[in-house]
Design an enzyme around this catalytic site. Sequence first.
Site, PDB file in Angstrom:
ATOM      1  N   ARG A 244       5.886  -2.633   0.910  1.00 57.54           N
ATOM      2  CA  ARG A 244       5.707  -3.445   1.861  1.00 57.54           C
ATOM      3  C   ARG A 244       6.694  -3.037   3.475  1.00 57.54           C
ATOM      4  O   ARG A 244       8.482  -2.646   2.221  1.00 57.54           O
ATOM      5  CB  ARG A 244       5.959  -4.607   2.190  1.00 57.54           C
ATOM      6  CG  ARG A 244       4.446  -5.440   1.182  1.00 57.54           C
ATOM      7  CD  ARG A 244       3.192  -5.796   2.162  1.00 57.54           C
ATOM      8  NE  ARG A 244       2.293  -6.420   1.780  1.00 57.54           N
ATOM      9  CZ  ARG A 244       0.681  -5.952   1.239  1.00 57.54           C
ATOM     10  NH1 ARG A 244       1.299  -3.787   1.372  1.00 57.54           N
ATOM     11  NH2 ARG A 244       0.166  -6.249   0.880  1.00 57.54           N
ATOM     12  N   GLU A 273       4.639  -3.517  11.408  1.00 58.23           N
ATOM     13  CA  GLU A 273       3.773  -2.977  11.335  1.00 58.23           C
ATOM     14  C   GLU A 273       2.515  -3.875  12.217  1.00 58.23           C
ATOM     15  O   GLU A 273       1.096  -2.976  12.454  1.00 58.23           O
ATOM     16  CB  GLU A 273       2.796  -1.982  10.537  1.00 58.23           C
ATOM     17  CG  GLU A 273       2.677  -3.726   9.410  1.00 58.23           C
ATOM     18  CD  GLU A 273       2.131  -2.574   7.808  1.00 58.23           C
ATOM     19  OE1 GLU A 273       3.059  -1.465   7.563  1.00 58.23           O
ATOM     20  OE2 GLU A 273       0.708  -3.238   7.335  1.00 58.23           O
ATOM     21  N   HIS A 305      -0.922   2.817   6.997  1.00 60.24           N
ATOM     22  CA  HIS A 305      -1.347   1.637   5.177  1.00 60.24           C
ATOM     23  C   HIS A 305      -2.763   1.883   5.075  1.00 60.24           C
ATOM     24  O   HIS A 305      -3.459   1.011   5.423  1.00 60.24           O
ATOM     25  CB  HIS A 305      -1.044   0.389   6.184  1.00 60.24           C
ATOM     26  CG  HIS A 305      -1.072  -0.895   5.126  1.00 60.24           C
ATOM     27  ND1 HIS A 305      -0.731  -2.222   5.175  1.00 60.24           N
ATOM     28  CD2 HIS A 305      -1.243  -1.105   3.465  1.00 60.24           C
ATOM     29  CE1 HIS A 305       0.259  -2.200   3.736  1.00 60.24           C
ATOM     30  NE2 HIS A 305      -0.912  -2.080   3.503  1.00 60.24           N
TER      31      HIS A 305
HETATM   32  P1  NAD Z   1       2.327  -5.877  -9.639  1.00 62.38           P
HETATM   33  O1  NAD Z   1       2.845  -6.802  -9.786  1.00 62.38           O
HETATM   34  O2  NAD Z   1       1.844  -5.203 -10.986  1.00 62.38           O
HETATM   35  O3  NAD Z   1       3.903  -5.458  -9.642  1.00 62.38           O
HETATM   36  C1  NAD Z   1       5.088  -5.102  -9.567  1.00 62.38           C
HETATM   37  C2  NAD Z   1       6.160  -5.087  -9.857  1.00 62.38           C
HETATM   38  O4  NAD Z   1       7.532  -5.140  -9.072  1.00 62.38           O
HETATM   39  C3  NAD Z   1       6.760  -6.225 -10.809  1.00 62.38           C
HETATM   40  O5  NAD Z   1       6.637  -5.424 -11.839  1.00 62.38           O
HETATM   41  C4  NAD Z   1       7.509  -6.985 -10.647  1.00 62.38           C
HETATM   42  O6  NAD Z   1       8.797  -7.250 -12.585  1.00 62.38           O
HETATM   43  C5  NAD Z   1       8.482  -5.624  -9.776  1.00 62.38           C
HETATM   44  N1  NAD Z   1       9.724  -6.267  -9.027  1.00 62.38           N
HETATM   45  C6  NAD Z   1       9.303  -7.983  -9.271  1.00 62.38           C
HETATM   46  N2  NAD Z   1      10.770  -8.072  -8.217  1.00 62.38           N
HETATM   47  C7  NAD Z   1      11.532  -6.302  -8.190  1.00 62.38           C
HETATM   48  C8  NAD Z   1      12.752  -6.500  -7.356  1.00 62.38           C
HETATM   49  N3  NAD Z   1      13.709  -6.878  -7.100  1.00 62.38           N
HETATM   50  N4  NAD Z   1      12.865  -5.360  -7.911  1.00 62.38           N
HETATM   51  C9  NAD Z   1      12.380  -4.488  -8.725  1.00 62.38           C
HETATM   52  N5  NAD Z   1      11.160  -4.784  -9.310  1.00 62.38           N
HETATM   53  C10 NAD Z   1      10.760  -5.601  -8.937  1.00 62.38           C
HETATM   54  O7  NAD Z   1       1.936  -4.880  -7.784  1.00 62.38           O
HETATM   55  P2  NAD Z   1       1.733  -3.573  -7.965  1.00 62.38           P
HETATM   56  O8  NAD Z   1      -0.065  -3.553  -7.900  1.00 62.38           O
HETATM   57  O9  NAD Z   1       1.922  -2.325  -8.862  1.00 62.38           O
HETATM   58  O10 NAD Z   1       2.045  -3.172  -6.807  1.00 62.38           O
HETATM   59  C11 NAD Z   1       3.081  -2.900  -5.654  1.00 62.38           C
HETATM   60  C12 NAD Z   1       3.397  -3.590  -4.310  1.00 62.38           C
HETATM   61  O11 NAD Z   1       2.166  -2.909  -3.423  1.00 62.38           O
HETATM   62  C13 NAD Z   1       2.414  -4.544  -4.056  1.00 62.38           C
HETATM   63  O12 NAD Z   1       3.177  -6.030  -4.344  1.00 62.38           O
HETATM   64  C14 NAD Z   1       2.262  -4.243  -2.807  1.00 62.38           C
HETATM   65  O13 NAD Z   1       3.028  -5.032  -2.081  1.00 62.38           O
HETATM   66  C15 NAD Z   1       1.592  -2.608  -2.308  1.00 62.38           C
HETATM   67  N6  NAD Z   1       0.766  -2.101  -2.490  1.00 62.38           N
HETATM   68  C16 NAD Z   1       0.279  -1.322  -1.132  1.00 62.38           C
HETATM   69  C17 NAD Z   1      -0.590  -0.948  -1.106  1.00 62.38           C
HETATM   70  C18 NAD Z   1      -1.162   0.317   0.454  1.00 62.38           C
HETATM   71  O14 NAD Z   1      -2.737   0.465   1.049  1.00 62.38           O
HETATM   72  N7  NAD Z   1      -0.067   0.431   1.126  1.00 62.38           N
HETATM   73  C19 NAD Z   1      -1.576  -1.509  -1.591  1.00 62.38           C
HETATM   74  C20 NAD Z   1      -1.651  -2.064  -2.809  1.00 62.38           C
HETATM   75  C21 NAD Z   1      -0.154  -2.983  -2.776  1.00 62.38           C
END
Ligand code: NAD
Length: 341
Positions: A244, A273, A305
């Site tokens: 994000r 964005e 994105h």
């Molecule tokens: P997920 O929920 O499986 O994993 C997120 C991880 O981040 C968890 O293990 C959590 O404990 C950890 N976390 C929380 N707070 C934290 C901190 N302060 N420091 C470090 N780690 C922390 O999520 P995911 O499916 O792996 O997705 C990750 C991110 O990717 C999503 O939150 C979303 O914003 C982003 N995303 C982007 C796209 C894109 O098209 N660009 C698509 C899907 C997801």
Amino acid sequence: MVFVTASPPVPVAVFDTKPYDREFFLAAPTSAQLDWQFREFRLSSETVEAVGDVRAACVFVNDQIDRACLEKLRLADVRHLALRCAGFNNVDLPAARELGITVTRVPAYSPHAVAEHAVALLLTLNRHIHRAHSRVRDLNFSLKGLVGFDLHGKTVGIVGTGKIGRLAAEIFRGFGTTVLAYDPCPGAEWAEGNQVGYVSLEELVSRSDVISLHLPLTLETMHLFDHTQFERIKPGAYLVNTSRGKLIDTTAMIENLKSGRLGGVALDVYEEEEGVFFEDLSDTMLDDDELSRLLTFPNVLITAHQAFLTNEALAEIARVTATNICRLATGQSALEGTRLN
Ligand code: NAD
């Protein structure tokens, strides 16, 4: 004689729709049970009046669903807000709960798509593939300025080891890198099995040649990469953000690019964005000085994105979203792990 009356299709308003959304929603297995009403504009408290007579609203990452918007949705008798994405930082969940609007999301459509895009961005930036491609098409076969570095032997820091972060870590391990990770909820068994070492965020930032962000945006993680964090960063390190935009303080990032402390930045998300990414603005003047500045750096690579944009991910997003809309409209529970409130 028994007459079987088919239930009428459930009307659903889909906001911020692009042609690929339509294509995959119309092909979803339960699509025939739904009356898709595609709208090209984003949902917000200003546009919500146009929701129409529907049971569910389907939104994406840049729709703004605050309390005012939710109150109007409730007045329009919308009982289900279906997010066709994983992140939900753009929805006021407590307000939705209070108003009796069920919020669902698609928690994992293809973590591979995003992890692979993060790695693709890094390789493209480091090996100047985008610049080389434009040059060669222009019959300029010079290699000047195209020197990159081997990933092999470098240290990669993964911030957030959920579904996407773990896959990214595993791909980076395949390049022969040392992978460090930080997550407040570490996965010790996974780390051991994949030779990943959990360290503090400070240590990760100061030791990594490449830092890749895979954590959600929350009040705590907003501007996690600010001036203080950039001061700790290993000089010349690369930063990759597919999570994000607001995880990074853009002003601080630009200063650290200008000073050379940051060796390169690859972004699939950007702090401001909304209203820019996903749109064709090629006939307009860009009204964002920081994005304009970022686009002038040779060591910055930006995609709009698109990390999620694979056939597999779009089909899964459509399947889960359409199934949940049908299930909630017929009094069933949402698919396991998709309900947020
Ligand atoms: P997920 O929920 O499986 O994993 C997120 C991880 O981040 C968890 O293990 C959590 O404990 C950890 N976390 C929380 N707070 C934290 C901190 N302060 N420091 C470090 N780690 C922390 O999520 P995911 O499916 O792996 O997705 C990750 C991110 O990717 C999503 O939150 C979303 O914003 C982003 N995303 C982007 C796209 C894109 O098209 N660009 C698509 C899907 C997801």
